[in-house]
Scaffold this motif. Structure first.
Motif, mmCIF file in Angstrom:
data_model
loop_
_atom_site.group_PDB
_atom_site.id
_atom_site.type_symbol
_atom_site.label_atom_id
_atom_site.label_comp_id
_atom_site.label_asym_id
_atom_site.label_seq_id
_atom_site.Cartn_x
_atom_site.Cartn_y
_atom_site.Cartn_z
ATOM 1 N N ILE A 269 0.734 -1.238 -0.052
ATOM 2 C CA ILE A 269 0.111 -0.062 0.022
ATOM 3 C C ILE A 269 0.911 1.398 -0.228
ATOM 4 O O ILE A 269 0.624 2.011 -0.681
ATOM 5 N N TRP A 270 1.968 1.271 0.773
ATOM 6 C CA TRP A 270 2.698 2.297 1.091
ATOM 7 C C TRP A 270 3.496 2.658 -0.493
ATOM 8 O O TRP A 270 3.668 3.790 -0.768
ATOM 9 N N ASN A 271 3.849 1.647 -0.925
ATOM 10 C CA ASN A 271 4.784 1.586 -2.403
ATOM 11 C C ASN A 271 3.749 2.370 -3.351
ATOM 12 O O ASN A 271 4.327 3.178 -4.194
ATOM 13 N N LYS A 272 2.417 1.809 -3.416
ATOM 14 C CA LYS A 272 1.598 2.360 -4.354
ATOM 15 C C LYS A 272 1.471 3.683 -4.171
ATOM 16 O O LYS A 272 1.225 4.746 -4.969
ATOM 17 N N TYR A 273 1.115 4.327 -2.683
ATOM 18 C CA TYR A 273 0.980 5.730 -2.314
ATOM 19 C C TYR A 273 2.176 6.241 -2.926
ATOM 20 O O TYR A 273 1.859 7.537 -3.440
ATOM 21 N N LEU A 274 3.571 6.093 -2.639
ATOM 22 C CA LEU A 274 4.691 6.657 -3.144
ATOM 23 C C LEU A 274 4.645 7.157 -4.728
ATOM 24 O O LEU A 274 4.787 8.060 -5.114
ATOM 25 N N ILE A 287 -4.943 11.521 -5.653
ATOM 26 C CA ILE A 287 -4.262 9.806 -5.029
ATOM 27 C C ILE A 287 -5.265 8.995 -4.289
ATOM 28 O O ILE A 287 -5.282 7.765 -4.572
ATOM 29 N N GLU A 288 -6.341 9.591 -3.652
ATOM 30 C CA GLU A 288 -7.237 8.885 -2.996
ATOM 31 C C GLU A 288 -8.254 8.165 -4.055
ATOM 32 O O GLU A 288 -8.508 6.887 -3.891
ATOM 33 N N LYS A 289 -8.471 8.771 -5.270
ATOM 34 C CA LYS A 289 -9.331 8.266 -6.366
ATOM 35 C C LYS A 289 -8.594 7.114 -6.726
ATOM 36 O O LYS A 289 -9.151 5.981 -7.059
ATOM 37 N N ASP A 290 -7.293 7.203 -7.293
ATOM 38 C CA ASP A 290 -6.353 6.088 -7.944
ATOM 39 C C ASP A 290 -6.269 5.121 -6.870
ATOM 40 O O ASP A 290 -6.139 3.776 -7.366
ATOM 41 N N LEU A 291 -6.134 5.278 -5.555
ATOM 42 C CA LEU A 291 -5.679 4.322 -4.604
ATOM 43 C C LEU A 291 -6.970 3.532 -4.107
ATOM 44 O O LEU A 291 -6.869 2.347 -4.186
ATOM 45 N N SER A 292 -8.312 4.103 -4.390
ATOM 46 C CA SER A 292 -9.487 3.182 -4.284
ATOM 47 C C SER A 292 -9.502 2.403 -5.214
ATOM 48 O O SER A 292 -9.956 1.174 -5.118
ATOM 49 N N ALA A 293 -9.280 2.814 -6.599
ATOM 50 C CA ALA A 293 -9.236 1.995 -7.750
ATOM 51 C C ALA A 293 -8.399 0.664 -7.840
ATOM 52 O O ALA A 293 -8.764 -0.267 -7.924
ATOM 53 N N TRP A 294 -7.194 1.107 -7.327
ATOM 54 C CA TRP A 294 -6.106 -0.134 -6.984
ATOM 55 C C TRP A 294 -6.484 -0.971 -6.098
ATOM 56 O O TRP A 294 -6.415 -2.259 -6.387
ATOM 57 N N PHE A 295 -7.252 -0.981 -4.764
ATOM 58 C CA PHE A 295 -7.823 -1.808 -4.086
ATOM 59 C C PHE A 295 -8.849 -2.395 -4.496
ATOM 60 O O PHE A 295 -9.008 -3.745 -4.402
ATOM 61 N N SER A 296 -9.421 -1.683 -5.432
ATOM 62 C CA SER A 296 -10.754 -2.668 -6.020
ATOM 63 C C SER A 296 -10.105 -3.721 -7.010
ATOM 64 O O SER A 296 -10.856 -4.597 -7.115
ATOM 65 N N SER A 297 -8.940 -3.347 -7.654
ATOM 66 C CA SER A 297 -8.571 -4.222 -8.742
ATOM 67 C C SER A 297 -7.698 -5.318 -8.092
ATOM 68 O O SER A 297 -7.349 -6.172 -8.931
ATOM 69 N N LEU A 298 -7.312 -5.262 -6.649
ATOM 70 C CA LEU A 298 -6.498 -6.506 -6.257
ATOM 71 C C LEU A 298 -7.524 -7.520 -6.149
ATOM 72 O O LEU A 298 -8.693 -7.569 -5.707
ATOM 73 N N PRO A 299 -6.776 -8.879 -6.291
ATOM 74 C CA PRO A 299 -7.514 -10.156 -5.986
ATOM 75 C C PRO A 299 -8.025 -10.333 -4.465
ATOM 76 O O PRO A 299 -7.323 -9.689 -3.706
#
Length: 679
Positions: A269-274, A287-299
């Motif tokens: 999570i931290w690396n994605k945030y950076l 950042i929040e928008k893309d971070l939420s999308a990243w969480f949703s894409s995870l298996p």
């Protein structure tokens, strides 16, 4: 004038009974009469603390008394260096010892007493098989060297065979009892022991550990689920237990010890945030928008998926909301003004988490308190995925800081975890190029457990005296690879026979596995900014094997026909066919010095000697000592750059019967305050 006697270096392991008596003489001298314990006086001293009833709670079994007697019998063996079996001998601090582990534990008592941070063992599970360990617990080293019906001509223990035995519980307990007793002595006061076990002896092991370590030092029983067995007739038993005890829970409390592990997925999570911070700069909403999308894409299986609540972002990184009320209720109550309405916020039913208004205001000023739309609801705290980011750790109160030393959010471990066993089997087969060992332990899971149980200690000693394939060593090396630590391992493994021509014994497997792991690490490029070059330099291990002493040791069973024969036998106490290195490391071990000590060859008046502990200890193996040698060692020349040693050890044979020279050496050492011992 009475003849001075040089102090002799004891060649047996530590006499634990005598050590206990010496301690009692200091603590309660009044219970001794003519150097023996007077039990009437002992009862008077202890009063009601003595249990004299014949009916009492505890664990007993056939052979328990004999098993404990073996603890009281010192070992007269030694550990001989195996340079050819080692890797990076000169710099290595790790040890792999081949030999019967009870004898080895005795030999380690002087050098490693109270120095081990963590003990992990995976002892043989009691399934009714005959143990490879001897059933006669009184023979010690001789039993190891000459197993009755279990020793082949080449000196290796034979494989165990199925045997119907009505007392195999007793045999297993007799095997474990003295080893656990000796192992406890090696632990630091804040040390921990963890034991893998299955259902066959779990109940007995718990009672045994209560007796040896004290039931007040029990920490937890963990369950390691390894997979379902579909061929089971009734219920699939695919789990094992991990029994965990502290050397002293009181010491852990005194040090305010709290165990935590990094939340799995937090680093991702931290690396994605950076990555997103680099892309969007100060635009937290993007950042929040893309971070939420990243969480949703995870298996669903991704470890970061469960931490998707850390999707809000501020200057300190991703955060989630947390309750701001006092744990357990009855917390402090004071006004906290809402920044928009100017009115006091609603107080949580349990009271505020922070004991004083000043602390609450400090948290608000740091931006770690988030207010709601108005004052009708209490605000909440921010919990960051990396609370130590931007050096705010010194600003956080101790009850609010959930991060480990590297700054990622942490959690307490649960008592249950799952890791499929076939993963480990396949890994070891690939590493070794063939299947060489049944049921190896998962080194990755052990590494996580070791990090957890060792807390912040990154340089402690990990001991495993049922080493098997060497998973413990790989776990330690893995941890050091991850964080640049300098943890050391000590492995002990019996040379139990295998059916593999490449690896005649399990000890061969142990050593070769760790060689392969170290070679793999050395072939990987290391980030010099993350790892100390000194840590990398120390990758390796020193191999030793258990054997009889390099010196002739008087035993009660010696049968001499005449005094002349005795004198002739011990005029020169050096055993033939042994090297100076063999003798050197026996002296090191039995002087209470580490087997990983740095040893520097030096020249003293033309004679070879060895310096340890920055020159404070000097060992002579020369069989010729003269006045020039003594003058140089007691008064080192300026050119040598050596200090006056604090201790000198030399061979008794070096004086060649010159009592006058030996007496002068003793007097000179005494006048200079130097410990002088002969072997």
């Amino acid at each position: 004038m009475p003849k001075l006697q040089t102090e002799k270096l004891p060649l047996s392991s530590k006499d634990l009974t005598q050590a206990l008596l010496d301690q009692l003489k200091v603590t309660v001298p009044q219970i001794f009469s003519e150097d023996k314990i007077d039990f009437t006086k002992l009862r008077e001293v202890l009063g009601e603390s003595i249990q004299e009833s014949p009916e009492r709670y505890g664990l007993t079994w056939a052979g328990k008394r004999e098993a404990f007697r073996n603890v009281q019998t010192p070992s007269i063996g030694t550990l001989r260096p195996q340079f050819g079996e080692s890797i990076n001998w000169s710099n290595a601090e790790n040890l792999i010892i081949e030999g019967e582990n009870l004898e080895v534990l005795k030999l380690l008592q002087k050098a490693y007493h109270g120095k081990v941070k963590l003990i992990y063992i995976d002892p043989p599970y009691n399934t009714g098989n005959e143990f490879i360990y001897p059933d006669n617990y009184r023979e010690g080293l001789e039993e190891y060297l000459q197993y009755t019906k279990q020793l082949s001509e080449d000196g290796t223990a034979a494989s165990s065979n199925r045997e119907t035995s009505g007392r195999y519980h007793s045999s297993w307990l007799s095997m474990m009892y003295p080893r656990l007793f000796l192992a406890r002595n090696l632990l630091k006061e804040d040390g921990v022991v963890m034991i893998s076990i299955d259902d066959h002896e779990m109940h007995n092991l718990r009672l045994l550990m209560d007796e040896v370590f004290g039931e007040e030092n029990f920490i937890a029983t963990m369950i390691w689920e390894k997979g379902r067995k579909n061929d089971a007739k009734l219920i699939s038993v695919g789990h094992e237990y991990l029994l965990i005890y502290a050397r002293s829970q009181q010491e852990l409390r005194n040090k305010n010890t709290i165990w935590r592990e990094e939340k799995p997925g937090a680093r991702e999570i931290w690396n994605k945030y950076l990555e997103l911070r680099q892309q969007y700069g100060e635009n937290n909403l993007a950042i929040e928008k893309d971070l939420s999308a990243w969480f949703s894409s995870l298996p669903k299986s991704h470890p970061a998926k469960k931490w998707s609540r850390y999707k809000r972002v501020d200057a300190y990184g991703p955060w989630r909301d947390r309750d701001i009320s006092w744990p357990g209720g009855n917390g402090p109550r004071y006004d906290v003004i809402h920044p928009k309405t100017g009115l006091p916020c609603a107080i949580p039913e349990a009271g505020w988490r922070y004991s004083k208004p000043e602390e609450m205001q400090r948290q608000i000023d740091l931006g770690l308190v988030e207010f709601r739309e108005d004052h009708t609801q209490p605000p909440f705290r921010k919990a960051h995925i990396r609370p130590l980011a931007n050096n705010i750790e010194k600003s956080l109160s101790s009850d609010d800081n959930e991060a480990d030393d590297e700054g990622f959010a942490t959690q307490v471990r649960g008592s249950y975890f799952y890791k499929q066993s076939q993963v480990t089997v396949k890994y070891l087969r690939k590493l070794m190029g063939a299947k060489v060992f049944d049921n190896p332990k998962d080194y990755e899971e052990l590494a996580k457990l070791f990090r957890y149980l060792m807390g912040g200690d990154t340089s402690g000693i990990v001991l495993d005296f049922f080493a098997g394939s060497g998973s413990t060593a790989e776990a330690v090396l893995t941890l050091n690879e991850e964080d640049g630590g300098n943890r050391q391992f000590i492995l002990v493994q019996l040379p139990e026979k295998t059916d593999n021509s490449k690896y005649p014994t399990i000890a061969h497997i142990t050593r070769d596995r760790i060689r392969r792991v170290i070679n793999k690490l050395n072939s990987t490029e290391v980030d010099s900014q993350s790892f100390s070059p000194n840590i990398v330099k120390k990758r390796g291990f020193r191999a030793f094997n258990l054997d009889s002493s390099n010196f002739k040791i008087w035993q009660d069973k010696e049968n001499f026909t005449s005094l002349a024969q005795q004198i002739e036998m011990f005029a020169n106490n050096l055993m033939p066919n042994r090297s100076d290195d063999d003798r050197l490391y026996e002296i090191v071990l039995k002087s209470g010095l580490s087997l990983a000590s740095t040893i520097e060859p030096i020249s003293v008046a033309g004679e070879l000697a060895y310096a340890l502990s920055d020159g404070n200890v000097v060992i002579f193996l020369s069989q010729r000592i003269n006045i020039e040698v003594l003058r140089e060692i007691f008064n080192p020349s300026i050119e040598s750059g050596r200090p006056v040693p604090q201790a000198i050890l030399c061979l008794d044979a070096a004086f060649s019967g010159n009592d006058s020279l030996k007496t002068n050496a003793v007097l000179e050492a005494q006048s200079l305050g130097i410990i002088f011992k002969t072997v």
